[in-house]
Every structure is written in structure tokens, then in C-alpha cells.
Scaffold this active site. Structure first.
Site, PDB file in Angstrom:
ATOM      1  N   SER A 295       0.327  -3.985   5.664  1.00 58.31           N
ATOM      2  CA  SER A 295       1.032  -4.064   6.943  1.00 58.31           C
ATOM      3  C   SER A 295       0.491  -5.171   7.835  1.00 58.31           C
ATOM      4  CB  SER A 295       0.961  -2.717   7.663  1.00 58.31           C
ATOM      5  OG  SER A 295       1.691  -1.750   6.936  1.00 58.31           O
ATOM      6  N   PHE A 296      -0.770  -5.506   7.681  1.00 61.06           N
ATOM      7  CA  PHE A 296      -1.359  -6.590   8.476  1.00 61.06           C
ATOM      8  C   PHE A 296      -0.664  -7.924   8.185  1.00 61.06           C
ATOM      9  CE2 PHE A 296      -4.532  -9.849   9.410  1.00 61.06           C
ATOM     10  CZ  PHE A 296      -4.961  -9.461  10.678  1.00 61.06           C
TER      11      PHE A 296
ATOM     12  N   PHE B 145      11.797  -2.425  12.994  1.00 62.18           N
ATOM     13  CA  PHE B 145      10.420  -1.949  12.845  1.00 62.18           C
ATOM     14  C   PHE B 145      10.390  -0.665  12.028  1.00 62.18           C
ATOM     15  CE2 PHE B 145       6.505   0.130  14.238  1.00 62.18           C
ATOM     16  CZ  PHE B 145       5.600  -0.911  14.126  1.00 62.18           C
TER      17      PHE B 145
ATOM     18  N   ILE C 270      -2.098   4.773   7.226  1.00 68.02           N
ATOM     19  CA  ILE C 270      -2.522   6.159   7.365  1.00 68.02           C
ATOM     20  C   ILE C 270      -3.933   6.181   7.932  1.00 68.02           C
ATOM     21  CG2 ILE C 270      -2.993   8.317   6.145  1.00 68.02           C
ATOM     22  CD1 ILE C 270      -0.726   7.516   4.197  1.00 68.02           C
TER      23      ILE C 270
ATOM     24  N   HIS D 213     -10.263   0.968  11.643  1.00 62.75           N
ATOM     25  CA  HIS D 213      -9.359   0.086  10.902  1.00 62.75           C
ATOM     26  C   HIS D 213      -7.893   0.415  11.201  1.00 62.75           C
ATOM     27  CE1 HIS D 213      -8.104  -2.511   7.590  1.00 62.75           C
ATOM     28  NE2 HIS D 213      -7.331  -1.523   7.164  1.00 62.75           N
TER      29      HIS D 213
ATOM     30  N   THR E  78     -12.268   5.366  10.186  1.00 65.97           N
ATOM     31  CA  THR E  78     -12.808   4.198  10.881  1.00 65.97           C
ATOM     32  C   THR E  78     -11.757   3.639  11.831  1.00 65.97           C
ATOM     33  OG1 THR E  78     -12.008   2.556   9.294  1.00 65.97           O
ATOM     34  CG2 THR E  78     -14.129   3.625   8.781  1.00 65.97           C
TER      35      THR E  78
ATOM     36  N   TRP F  88       0.836  -1.204   0.000  1.00 70.99           N
ATOM     37  CA  TRP F  88       0.000   0.000   0.000  1.00 70.99           C
ATOM     38  C   TRP F  88       0.872   1.256   0.000  1.00 70.99           C
ATOM     39  CZ3 TRP F  88      -5.300   0.934   0.122  1.00 70.99           C
ATOM     40  CH2 TRP F  88      -6.117  -0.196   0.119  1.00 70.99           C
TER      41      TRP F  88
ATOM     42  N   VAL G 117       3.246   1.124   5.860  1.00 72.67           N
ATOM     43  CA  VAL G 117       2.678   2.422   6.210  1.00 72.67           C
ATOM     44  C   VAL G 117       1.179   2.259   6.369  1.00 72.67           C
ATOM     45  CG1 VAL G 117       2.530   3.181   3.797  1.00 72.67           C
ATOM     46  CG2 VAL G 117       2.510   4.870   5.625  1.00 72.67           C
TER      47      VAL G 117
END
Length: 152
Positions: free
Chosen positions: A56-57, A112, A81, A87, A85, A25, A79
Site C-alpha cells: 500500500s505504501f 480509495f 492490518i 508501522h 508497531t 500483501w 490492505v
């Protein structure tokens, strides 16, 4: 934005195998993060492998696989952003906790480099691009290398 007080971690990576796991993303930001990490790792002399995942998940599972495959360290780049919501909170927490668990469970350092920003400009400012104020990809790679050296 800080950046103040960052250590100089120009570390020798000769003989080390480092796996960079990177989300897909936000292409411009990710290109900067990956570029900074790869440049630092190449300069260190480490052998480098790049693995791309959707977001990232998905970084923790890729980091766990890299650690299990014999990587000396993993550099996780992504990343997230903030939107309108919850999320953002879920993904940030899952990535942070997941990557921490990988490092603690395997003993393999995980650098990280997941940006958790309120807006795109904050991410661009940290992406290591020509106009950026910081290079969090480079910093994550150097932290991973320095941690490997500190533990050996």
C-alpha cells in the site's frame, strides 16, 4: 461495520480508461478487492488496466504514473492490518495522503479502496468475497467512475 447508507453508483464507464493500482500483501483479501473492482468496471464498459505494486505504501507513486499517462481515473486497492508497531500508522497515513495528493495535483479522480483494519477478519468482511459483508473494491471503482462523470 457500517455499509448502511452507501449510494448506488452504477455508473456508465463507456469511453473511459481506468487504471487499477493494487498492492500485493494479503493475497486473499486483495483477490477479493481486485475482483470486485474489475467486475464493476467491466460492467460499466470502461477500458481497464491493472498494475500491481508490492504494498500500500507504493500505491501513490503508481497512481501518479497512471494519472500522468492519461487515465480518466485511478482505483487504488490495498490492505493494511494493524500489528504491534507504529508501522500501521505510517503506511496508512502515507497511502492516504499520497493518494489524496495525486488526485488534487492531477485532477484525476482516485477511488480509495485501501482497507485499514485492526485484524484480518475485518479485512475479509470488506473484501467482496463470497462470505464478505461489503465489497470495498467495487465501491472504490464505482466512486472513481461517478466522480469522473460528475466532473465532466
Amino acid at each position: 461495520m457500517s455499509g448502511e447508507g452507501a449510494p448506488d453508483l452504477n455508473t456508465d464507464g463507456a469511453g473511459l480508461r481506468i487504471v487499477v493500482v493494487a498492492a500485493s500483501w494479503h493475497t486473499t483479501v486483495m483477490d477479493g478487492l481486485i475482483g470486485g473492482a474489475l467486475q464493476a468496471l467491466d460492467r460499466s464498459g470502461a477500458a481497464v488496466e491493472l498494475i500491481r505494486v508490492p504494498g500500500s505504501f507504493e500505491l501513490p507513486v503508481a497512481a501518479a504514473r497512471a494519472a500522468a499517462s492519461g487515465a480518466d481515473a485511478v482505483v487504488a486497492l490495498g490492505v493494511v492490518i494493524r500489528g504491534g508497531t507504529p508501522h500501521f500508522e505510517y503506511v496508512c497515513q502515507a497511502a492516504t495522503v499520497g493518494l489524496t495528493e495525486v488526485s488534487l495535483r492531477t485532477g484525476v479522480p482516485v477511488g480509495f479502496g485501501v482497507l485499514t483494519c485492526d485484524n484480518e477478519q475485518q479485512a475479509l468482511d470488506r473484501a467482496g468475497l463470497p462470505d464478505s459483508k461489503e465489497d470495498k473494491g467495487r465501491e472504490a471503482a464505482e466512486a472513481a467512475l461517478a466522480t469522473v462523470r460528475a466532473l465532466t
